[in-house]
Structures are given as structure tokens and as C-alpha cells.
Design a protein around this motif. Structure first.
Motif, PDB file in Angstrom:
ATOM      1  N   CYS A 173       0.831  -1.201   0.000  1.00 18.19           N
ATOM      2  CA  CYS A 173       0.000   0.000   0.000  1.00 18.19           C
ATOM      3  C   CYS A 173       0.873   1.262   0.000  1.00 18.19           C
ATOM      4  O   CYS A 173       0.532   2.271  -0.611  1.00 18.19           O
ATOM      5  N   SER A 218      -4.639  -0.334  -1.587  1.00 17.61           N
ATOM      6  CA  SER A 218      -5.109   0.727  -0.704  1.00 17.61           C
ATOM      7  C   SER A 218      -6.488   0.395  -0.132  1.00 17.61           C
ATOM      8  O   SER A 218      -6.738   0.562   1.067  1.00 17.61           O
ATOM      9  N   PRO A 244      -0.063   1.787  -4.058  1.00 14.26           N
ATOM     10  CA  PRO A 244      -1.403   1.708  -3.465  1.00 14.26           C
ATOM     11  C   PRO A 244      -2.523   1.425  -4.454  1.00 14.26           C
ATOM     12  O   PRO A 244      -3.547   0.831  -4.069  1.00 14.26           O
TER      13      PRO A 244
END
Length: 388
Positions: free
Chosen positions: A85, A110, A89
């Protein structure tokens, strides 16, 4: 860069005389501690570096207890979600191929991070503690993976029960694990048929009165009966913070318990530890399938089995890959479903169970040749040499 060259790069000075897989294998045997030490340092993110690669004696000896990466600490969810992430992301982490063709849903690293943190806080809100065992009884879906990662984040041990098992089989596993929390869904689809997950859980819990909470994901729009111990995941998640600090885990702390099928006697719960298991899944997922950075990796196994744990969830996510969650069956709506999925999702590596291959052989090649399979570079299966 393929696995061989990238591994040689990881091994640095040790790799000067290595050029083939055979030499790499021999190096891993002759200098096992050096081999795994370098890979562990380069492939995993540690909170505290280990000071010994391995301890323990051989089979049959007095001190048989085995430990890997002694005194090292880490968190599996950080290795599978957080670090990717941070660096990438927006990359797709999971593609959920639902039971009906063409209804796939993707989430990025993400988004996976956000869901994992929220679910972790949900578990903490019902007093799930480090070391507690949580039962997950769900189809292969996004929230099943989120539940696994959330348990890992807070130090709880998860035990996924295959969604095809009966209430008696489920109750037996709940009782063995002494789990006070069960995660399930109201219903699930598989091969065009509705599976009554919540009703099966309710029946199982008639003999498991110690269970305090049942978390229910609303997979379908059908109404279902709620008891005082039930919480609807979709509703409660909205109130949860999207920040949850990961628990620092010893390398040898348990990550999950997975039971044998019970076909040869009472099911046995096998405990898999954190660091050694994760590293093994990471290395083999990349090495065996030569999975590259932008590939779509399709292990079409159920998460209720070890293949699903290792090559649907932990191996691909640890490597920052894009992994496919396949909810359906090989023959729904027809025997071309796998190949239709390959064409639709542009899968690069396809990993199938030998039982699925045996099933599909009798339908001939028409269902295969009907679809574009040009994205495929690697096909894999277990024990194909035993097929007839």
C-alpha cells in the motif's frame, strides 16, 4: 526479471557461481541457513530481525521442536498489505470472480488496507485478543480474505472451514478451537445454487453455547434471522476506524489452524506459524509459477484448503501480486468456465486441482478452444503424474 535471476540478485555474493535452478537448489541444501537468511531479510519486513535462522533437531530426536527465524518479530498483514500500500497503493490486489460469469470485482492494495484495518477494529471491539482463535466459514470472497488478514493484524489465529462442510463438521472444529467468534455470511452462491451459510452456523452453534459473537456478511439481499450475538458486518464496519496498529508477532507465533478433511479419521488441526510459512508461500508462489510484477495470478482453489491459503491469499499478497478469488465451480454455467475466466481476466498463471482437471477431461477440448487463452504463460497442478 524472472525468479532465478532475482533470487541470485538477492543472494548477492553467494550467487556468483550459480546459474541454474539445479545449482540454486543445491546451494539451498548445502548452505540452508545462508539461503533462507538472505531470502527472509530481503522478502519480509521485520519489526525485529531474527538472530538465528533455525533451531531444533531432526525427526525422532529428543529436541524435535522446530523454530525458524528465532527471536525475529513481524506482522503478516503488514507484509501482505501495508508495505505494498505504501509503494503501489493503486495496484489491484484481488479480483473477485463471483459465481455468475462477468460479475468480477477488483480492489486495490489501498482499498484492501482500509478494509483490513476496519475489520481488525471490529474484531477488537468484540474483545478478540492476541492468541484467540476465530472461525471463518465463508465462500471464497473478498470479506473472507479481509477476515483472515484482520486476524493476522491483531494476532488472532484464524481457522477457515470449507463452505461445503456440514453443521456437524463445523461444530467439531469450533469445539476443538474453543472459538468464541464465528465469521460467516447470510448465504453464498456456488454453481448457481444458494448455500445457506448462516443457517448452517446457527445449527452448529446449538452444541457450541460458548460462542459469543457471530459476524455476518450480507452476501445476498435475502433477509435472515438475527440473534443477540449476531452482528452484520456491512453495517458495523461503517462505524470502525480505518487505522489499526498491527500487533508485533514472534516469527513462530501461530498464524492459522487448518483442519484435515476427516476422510481418514477425526479431523486434525494443523498449526502454521507466521514467518516460516509466509516466506515459504512467497518463495514458492514466485519460483514455481515465475510470477512477474504485473501478472494476474489465478489459483482457482477454495480458501478452505491449504492451496487456497498459500496461493490465493498469502503467497501472492506477500509478493504484491494480483490474485484471483474464484467463487464458482469448473462447470458452471458450462465446462468452459475456467477458460472464460482466463479470457476475461487475462490470467497469466493458472493453478488448478487435479480433481478439476479430471472432471474437465471428459468434456473434450471444445470448451477450451472456444476462448482466448493467449494470456496464459504457466499452467500448474498437484500430482498430475497420478492422473489417468
Amino acid at each position: 526479471m524472472n525468479f532465478l535471476s532475482s533470487t541470485f540478485a538477492e543472494l548477492g555474493l553467494f550467487s556468483q557461481q550459480l546459474s541454474t535452478y539445479d545449482q540454486l537448489y543445491q546451494f539451498s541444501v548445502d548452505k540452508s541457513n545462508e539461503f533462507w537468511s538472505v531470502l527472509a531479510q530481503n522478502r519480509l519486513e521485520w519489526t525485529k530481525k531474527f538472530d538465528q535462522v533455525h533451531s531444533g533437531a531432526g525427526f525422532g530426536e529428543a529436541n524435535f521442536e522446530q523454530k525458524w527465524f528465532v527471536n525475529g518479530t513481524l506482522n503478516v498483514s503488514v507484509n501482505c498489505v501495508d508495505r505494498h500500500c505504501r509503494t503501489n497503493p493503486h495496484k489491484t490486489a484481488l479480483i473477485w470472480e463471483k459465481d455468475e460469469p462477468g460479475q468480477d470485482q477488483s480492489i486495490s492494495y489501498s482499498q484492501l488496507s482500509l478494509l483490513t484495518n476496519k475489520f481488525s477494529n471490529l474484531l477488537l471491539s468484540i474483545d478478540v485478543q492476541k492468541g484467540d482463535t476465530v472461525i471463518i466459514y465463508m465462500p471464497t470472497c473478498l470479506y473472507a480474505v479481509v477476515a483472515m488478514l484482520a486476524c493476522a493484524r491483531i494476532g488472532a489465529v484464524h481457522s477457515v472451514v470449507f463452505g461445503g462442510f456440514s453443521s456437524e463438521s463445523l461444530a467439531s472444529r469450533i469445539q476443538t478451537c474453543k472459538s468464541k467468534v464465528v465469521i460467516t455470511c447470510n448465504q453464498g452462491w456456488r454453481g448457481g445454487k444458494l448455500i445457506e451459510f448462516k443457517k448452517t452456523v446457527d445449527t452448529a452453534l446449538q452444541s457450541c453455547h460458548f460462542v459469543k459473537h457471530v459476524l455476518v456478511y450480507r452476501r445476498t439481499s435475502s433477509l435472515f434471522e438475527l440473534s443477540p450475538r449476531d452482528l452484520v458486518i456491512d453495517e458495523v464496519m461503517e462505524t470502525m476506524s480505518d487505522v489499526c496498529e498491527p500487533v508485533e508477532m514472534d516469527a513462530n507465533d501461530p498464524l492459522f489452524i487448518l483442519f484435515t478433511s476427516g476422510s481418514t479419521g477425526k479431523p486434525k488441526g494443523l498449526v502454521h506459524s507466521s514467518a516460516g510459512y509466509l516466506l515459504g508461500a512467497s518463495v514458492t508462489q514466485q519460483m514455481v509459477f515465475d510470477c512477474k510484477e504485473n501478472d494476474v495470478f489465478g489459483c482457482l482453489a477454495d480458501i478452505g484448503w491449504i492451496t487456497g491459503h498459500s496461493y490465493v491469499v498469502y503467497g501472492p499478497l506477500c509478493n504484491g501480486a494480483t490474485s484471483v478469488l474464484f467463487e464458482s465451480t469448473p462447470t458452471y454455467p458450462d465446462p468452459g468456465r475456467y477458460w472464460q475466466t482466463v479470457q476475461q481476466l487475462k490470467i497469466n498463471q493458472l493453478y488448478l486441482a487435479p480433481t478439476a482437471i479430471r472432471l474437465l477431461i471428459k468434456y473434450g477440448n471444445d470448451h477450451v478452444q472456444k476462448y482466448d487463452r493467449s494470456s496464459l504463460r504457466t499452467l500448474g497442478s498437484d500430482k498430475v503424474n497420478k492422473m489417468r
